[in-house]
Design a protein around this motif. Structure first.
Motif: not given
Length: 392
Positions: A367-377
């Motif tokens: 989830t943090y990987a998605a957020l850190g890439l600017g993506l909606d998890p």
């Protein structure tokens, strides 16, 4: 090469903006899910299974994000169950299933065609039926007609990825009641407490340099990731982790399980993403864990991401020495060629608690990987297109 933006994962406003359906908040309720699911199971009459004979075999019907329920039950049953446990996503129902067997069907919505069809056929054959899913759903109706046991999930759940323990807890309780798994009541309490502790450690307000999920996500995002479990139990967690990386963070990843996966994973250490097999200064610098500060992004070749190994391990006593030895050998090989290595270990006494602790951390990681890439998890337009086309 992708990089995790700390400003996105450490800023509560950015997290709230990106996470449109509260994916992160839902993961944090895992401990509460266990307690509420246990209560709902009791209300549904799960104790009546105590009067039933142990089934000849158990089949778990689940697909998509719910499929991990079958994987967890299978691996936990291996150590104790006197009956075989298997799983299936869709029909046809195996010919051997009959009145002496138990079919467990899991679907958050209660409408997934695979589990629904398997449950209906199991009911027609007179098999014992336990189902978990939405109340007042087709799955609940099928179970009622078969005089089985249906455990409802709480209202308002929107994703099986964030509702694992609402689905899994009743299945574990039913299996424990029938003698298929060993799960004393105090273990379930400990499991819920460990999930609460992970949620606290991985909370959004915990910054990147202390939050274990953010630390792992930051390191893994910049690599070609491989997730390896040090045995069958952590192999289930590894499968869950790569599913989360793909579905939540859009990061393709390879997973394996020791001992069978050792040679397959170690073989990649001599490939183009490590110092042992990479060609060119950019590859070598990346594989050694650093960047070439003198590289010209316009004149030099693009920097290749290094290989990253996330090792999921069981700690504490009772772990076979050969399991520990093989894991250490793989880790040493990885370090020797510059693979970026991370380890996640649980030393909890009961395997269900060990599994829960590690899976919770990898759920937060993706989830943090998605957020850190600017993506909606929470959402993925490509998956939405598949569903719009009629594919589950």
């Amino acid at each position: 090469m992708p990089q995790l933006d700390e400003a996105l994962v450490d800023d509560p406003h950015e997290v709230q903006r990106l996470d449109s359906r509260g994916h992160l908040r839902a993961l944090a309720t895992a401990g509460a899910q266990v307690r509420e699911a246990a209560h709902l199971a009791a209300e549904a009459g799960i104790d009546r299974l105590e009067r039933e004979e142990r089934p000849r075999a158990v089949l778990v019907a689940a697909l998509g994000g719910s499929a991990v329920v079958g994987e967890v039950l299978t691996v936990l049953a291996e150590a104790q169950s006197p009956v075989p446990v298997s799983q299936r996503a869709a029909g046809p129902l195996p010919a051997w299933v009959g009145p002496m067997d138990l079919v467990v069907a899991v679907s958050l919505s209660g409408r997934a065609p695979g589990p629904l069809g398997l449950a209906a056929e199991a009911g027609r054959r007179g098999a014992q039926l336990v189902t978990v899913g939405a109340d007042e759903s087709p799955l609940a109706d099928v179970t009622a007609r078969a005089r089985g046991l249906h455990v409802p999930v709480p209202r308002g759940l929107v994703s099986s990825r964030t509702s694992l323990w609402s689905l899994l807890t009743p299945v574990l309780l039913a299996s424990a009641t029938l003698g298929v798994v060993d799960l004393p009541a105090p273990v379930l309490d400990e499991l819920a407490d460990r999930l609460d502790a992970q949620a606290e450690a991985c909370r959004p307000s915990s910054e990147c340099f202390v939050n274990p999920a953010k630390i792992a996500a930051q390191a893994l995002v910049e690599t070609v990731p491989v997730v390896l479990g040090d045995g069958p139990l952590m192999g289930v967690a590894a499968h869950r982790a790569v599913a989360g990386l793909a579905r939540t963070a859009r990061i393709p990843a390879m997973h394996g399980c020791l001992p069978d996966g050792a040679s397959q994973v170690v073989a990649t250490f001599g490939g183009p993403f490590t110092a042992a097999g990479g060609q060119g200064a950019g590859s070598l610098a990346a594989a050694r864990g650093g960047r070439d500060i003198f590289a010209d992004p316009f004149l030099d070749a693009p920097e290749e991401p290094p290989l990253g190994l996330l090792m999921l391990r069981e700690g504490g006593s009772g772990i076979p020495p050969e399991q520990t030895s093989l894991a250490e050998t793989v880790l040493q090989e990885a370090h020797d060629v510059g693979v970026r290595v991370q380890e996640i270990t649980s030393g909890a006494r009961h395997p269900a608690v060990r599994l829960a602790e590690v899976m919770a951390l990898t759920d937060f990681l993706s989830t943090y990987a998605a957020l850190g890439l600017g993506l909606d998890p929470s959402t993925n337009p490509h998956v939405a297109n598949l569903r719009a086309a009629g594919h589950p």
